[in-house]
Design a protein around this motif. Structure first.
Motif, PDB file in Angstrom:
ATOM      1  N   TYR A  19       1.056  -1.162  -0.088  1.00 49.86           N
ATOM      2  CA  TYR A  19      -0.528  -0.179  -0.131  1.00 49.86           C
ATOM      3  C   TYR A  19       1.079   1.379  -0.158  1.00 49.86           C
ATOM      4  N   THR A  20       0.643   2.432  -0.610  1.00 48.86           N
ATOM      5  CA  THR A  20       1.045   3.772  -0.719  1.00 48.86           C
ATOM      6  C   THR A  20       0.331   4.791   0.622  1.00 48.86           C
ATOM      7  N   TYR A  21       0.514   5.449   1.099  1.00 44.76           N
ATOM      8  CA  TYR A  21      -0.365   6.229   2.017  1.00 44.76           C
ATOM      9  C   TYR A  21       0.770   7.802   1.702  1.00 44.76           C
ATOM     10  N   SER A  22      -0.099   8.717   1.232  1.00 41.92           N
ATOM     11  CA  SER A  22       0.294   9.724   0.698  1.00 41.92           C
ATOM     12  C   SER A  22      -0.409  11.326   0.936  1.00 41.92           C
ATOM     13  N   PHE A  23      -0.064  11.890   1.708  1.00 45.53           N
ATOM     14  CA  PHE A  23      -0.705  13.365   1.891  1.00 45.53           C
ATOM     15  C   PHE A  23       0.407  14.750   2.435  1.00 45.53           C
ATOM     16  N   ILE A  90       4.661  10.591   2.434  1.00 46.94           N
ATOM     17  CA  ILE A  90       4.579   9.435   1.525  1.00 46.94           C
ATOM     18  C   ILE A  90       5.101   8.579   2.743  1.00 46.94           C
ATOM     19  N   LEU A  91       4.104   7.913   2.855  1.00 48.58           N
ATOM     20  CA  LEU A  91       4.674   5.696   2.866  1.00 48.58           C
ATOM     21  C   LEU A  91       4.069   5.028   3.104  1.00 48.58           C
ATOM     22  N   SER A  92       4.835   3.909   1.747  1.00 49.04           N
ATOM     23  CA  SER A  92       5.115   2.912   0.696  1.00 49.04           C
ATOM     24  C   SER A  92       5.738   1.757   1.580  1.00 49.04           C
ATOM     25  N   SER A 156      -4.147  21.287  12.275  1.00 47.31           N
ATOM     26  CA  SER A 156      -3.031  20.958  10.962  1.00 47.31           C
ATOM     27  C   SER A 156      -4.067  21.507   9.943  1.00 47.31           C
ATOM     28  N   ILE A 157      -3.765  21.965   8.422  1.00 49.35           N
ATOM     29  CA  ILE A 157      -4.514  21.925   7.503  1.00 49.35           C
ATOM     30  C   ILE A 157      -3.402  20.538   6.558  1.00 49.35           C
ATOM     31  N   MET A 158      -4.814  19.837   5.862  1.00 45.71           N
ATOM     32  CA  MET A 158      -4.578  18.416   4.928  1.00 45.71           C
ATOM     33  C   MET A 158      -4.882  18.904   3.286  1.00 45.71           C
ATOM     34  N   SER A 159      -4.604  18.490   2.569  1.00 43.10           N
ATOM     35  CA  SER A 159      -4.639  18.266   1.309  1.00 43.10           C
ATOM     36  C   SER A 159      -3.928  16.676   0.949  1.00 43.10           C
ATOM     37  N   HIS A 160      -4.592  16.467  -0.928  1.00 42.45           N
ATOM     38  CA  HIS A 160      -4.396  15.419  -2.029  1.00 42.45           C
ATOM     39  C   HIS A 160      -3.946  14.330  -0.982  1.00 42.45           C
ATOM     40  N   ILE A 161      -4.493  13.851  -0.174  1.00 42.79           N
ATOM     41  CA  ILE A 161      -4.983  12.289   0.766  1.00 42.79           C
ATOM     42  C   ILE A 161      -4.614  11.491  -0.219  1.00 42.79           C
TER      43      ILE A 161
END
Length: 228
Positions: A19-23, A90-92, A156-161
């Motif tokens: 899996y990949t988690y990107s934010f 990013i956690l890949s 926080s502010i988060m975008s493009h998860i």
């Protein structure tokens, strides 16, 4: 997002080994040395969990546990204390890789982190990745075991998860260096395969802030008041 969190229940994965988690995240307030603040939490029960969080020293805690034992753990010493900066994280994960250090990778602003502190890597072909197991509660900005508590909320502010189920991508998939400024910036429509449990949160629809834009309809329930 200080008083807000998002949640959904995970379905049967395409491939639990990858899996990949990107934010993108901009911190608005530091912890003040009081507690851990969650960016992501995958919660089946207290013995089967996964998390990405800032601890009281403003460094990452990243780990996955199965039956009460770590299957992987990263403890990078780098501190994230700049409240004026955007960070791309990013956690890949790909446990099919023959080299142990290739099975879990962390990227910050396009660069792979190599100073990871006390590190545990998953076993070859390990499929016990709680964040992508059927029935797990996937939480963003909350601890799944006590989601109603504000103590674990990150201001926080988060975008493009992005989350990709069954596919492990590197930083260049989601970001690129601006040719003029040299600043790392998002690729707004990355070419990825999301898999069954994958999602893309843009936060562009003010009437449905938990809307999944991946095409999977893996929408999140928004708890609290999320400001666009």
């Amino acid at each position: 997002m200080a008083n807000t969190y998002l949640q959904r229940t995970v379905g049967t994965p395409t491939n639990a080994q990858k899996y990949t988690y990107s934010f993108w995240i901009k911190r608005c307030k530091l912890s003040g040395g009081t507690t851990e603040l969650f960016l992501l939490d995958g919660y089946a029960d207290s013995s089967n969990r996964a998390k990405i969080a800032f601890n009281s020293n403003e460094v990452f805690e990243i780990w996955n546990s199965n039956a009460g034992s770590f299957t992987f753990q990263l403890s990078p010493p780098r501190k994230f204390r700049d409240t004026n900066a955007w960070y791309h994280i990013i956690l890949s994960v790909d446990t099919t890789q023959s080299t142990a250090s290739d099975r879990v990778k962390l990227y910050v602003n396009g660069v792979q982190e190599t100073s990871l502190g006390s590190t545990t890597y998953p076993s070859l072909n390990d499929a016990n990745n709680t964040i992508n197991e059927s029935g797990t509660t996937f939480s963003i900005m909350a601890y799944g075991g006590n989601a109603s508590s504000n103590d674990f909320r990150l201001s926080s502010i988060m975008s493009h998860i992005h989350f990709t189920d069954g596919y492990a991508y590197d930083a260049s998939t989601f970001g690129e260096t601006d040719a003029t400024t040299g600043i790392w910036k998002p690729i707004t429509e990355p070419s990825v395969t999301y898999g069954t449990n994958g999602f893309f949160l843009k936060f562009e629809n003010s009437g449905s802030m938990g809307l999944d834009s991946s095409g999977n309809a893996n929408n999140f329930t928004v708890n609290g008041s999320l400001t666009q």
